[in-house]
Design an enzyme around this catalytic site. Sequence first.
Site, mmCIF file in Angstrom:
data_model
loop_
_atom_site.group_PDB
_atom_site.id
_atom_site.type_symbol
_atom_site.label_atom_id
_atom_site.label_comp_id
_atom_site.label_asym_id
_atom_site.label_seq_id
_atom_site.Cartn_x
_atom_site.Cartn_y
_atom_site.Cartn_z
ATOM 1 C CG ASN A 9 13.985 16.058 -27.919
ATOM 2 O OD1 ASN A 9 13.783 16.839 -27.491
ATOM 3 N ND2 ASN A 9 14.184 14.655 -27.516
ATOM 4 C CE LYS A 11 17.606 13.920 -26.323
ATOM 5 N NZ LYS A 11 17.787 12.593 -25.910
ATOM 6 C CG HIS A 95 11.448 11.516 -25.485
ATOM 7 N ND1 HIS A 95 12.540 11.029 -24.904
ATOM 8 C CD2 HIS A 95 12.146 11.712 -26.764
ATOM 9 C CE1 HIS A 95 13.584 10.922 -25.479
ATOM 10 N NE2 HIS A 95 13.271 11.443 -26.602
ATOM 11 C CD GLU A 97 15.753 11.919 -23.214
ATOM 12 O OE1 GLU A 97 15.260 13.079 -23.156
ATOM 13 O OE2 GLU A 97 16.610 11.400 -23.763
ATOM 14 C CD GLU A 167 12.888 9.102 -30.096
ATOM 15 O OE1 GLU A 167 13.476 9.505 -30.926
ATOM 16 O OE2 GLU A 167 12.962 9.209 -28.999
ATOM 17 N N GLY A 173 20.573 8.531 -27.376
ATOM 18 C CA GLY A 173 21.873 9.331 -26.680
ATOM 19 C C GLY A 173 22.950 8.446 -26.352
ATOM 20 C CB SER A 213 22.418 7.245 -31.844
ATOM 21 O OG SER A 213 22.724 7.244 -30.795
HETATM 22 C C1 PEP Z 1 15.808 11.517 -28.930
HETATM 23 O O1 PEP Z 1 16.092 12.571 -28.168
HETATM 24 O O2 PEP Z 1 14.597 11.433 -29.078
HETATM 25 C C2 PEP Z 1 17.028 11.055 -29.534
HETATM 26 C C3 PEP Z 1 16.770 10.094 -30.505
HETATM 27 O O3 PEP Z 1 18.426 11.338 -28.975
HETATM 28 P P1 PEP Z 1 19.735 11.015 -29.901
HETATM 29 O O4 PEP Z 1 19.494 11.317 -31.214
HETATM 30 O O5 PEP Z 1 20.665 11.834 -29.123
HETATM 31 O O6 PEP Z 1 19.820 9.625 -29.651
#
Ligand code: PEP
Length: 251
Positions: A9, A11, A95, A97, A167, A173, A213
């Site tokens: 992803n 972003k 997601h 976000e 998630e 992040g 992460s």
């Molecule tokens: C994500 O954007 O879905 C995500 C898990 O980000 P990160 O791997 O940077 O934590």
Amino acid sequence: MRKPIIAGNWKMYKNAAEATAFAEEVKASLPAAEKVDAVICAPALFLQSLVASAADTDLKIGAQTMHEEQEGAFTGEVSPTQLKDSGVEYVIIGHSERRQYFNETDESSNKKVLAAFEHGLLPILCVGESLEQRESGETGAVVEAQVEKGTAQLSAAQAADLVIAYEPIWAIGTGKTATAEDANEVCGIIRKKIASLFNEETAEAIRIQYGGSVKPANIEELMSMEHIDGALVGGASLEAESFLKLLEAGA
Ligand code: PEP
């Protein structure tokens, strides 16, 4: 046997030249398609050029969100038919976000999941608890409710093709990863919920990713877990070398 799926992803990162360079590097070293599904979910602006770069390879391209309507006066939005027409195969839905900054909910995610299937796209539905919810012992109930609402009105066959990304919001992040055991436990709760909403066969077929992460250093342990069938990866999907390592570990 469920085929692992590793999805990046991006972003709101990268410019056009960086996106193309990434695709060129990754497609040259992709693991065999029978072993792992490799997906890049890019900003809408780069989707068509990425589809062109990835043509005749097994790299799949996904969007990061979409509107549920086919067309209409929805300034700034992209429709499922536009994505499908551009050669996009996957779309991330709900997601955290999008939920946090753009008011998306379980109900709007459900409309988008249904629309994605209707128009031949494969949705990756994101669920996950906040730190507060985890600390107050609500993780299971929160995630079960998100799964139930997000999959409402799906047929069992559609649910079997759905990808769910677990998630935990506090792990996205932040550099904090859920332990492989904790992630597996919640992915197991999700699979059990799918069995109760649909049937055992669907629960066995559905692919559940962990996200939060994930990086080359921790993916192997996560992927060794019974209920984790892949990863949705933000930061560590931005560099081709790192994304390729994730694919290798997933394969
Ligand atoms: C994500 O954007 O879905 C995500 C898990 O980000 P990160 O791997 O940077 O934590």
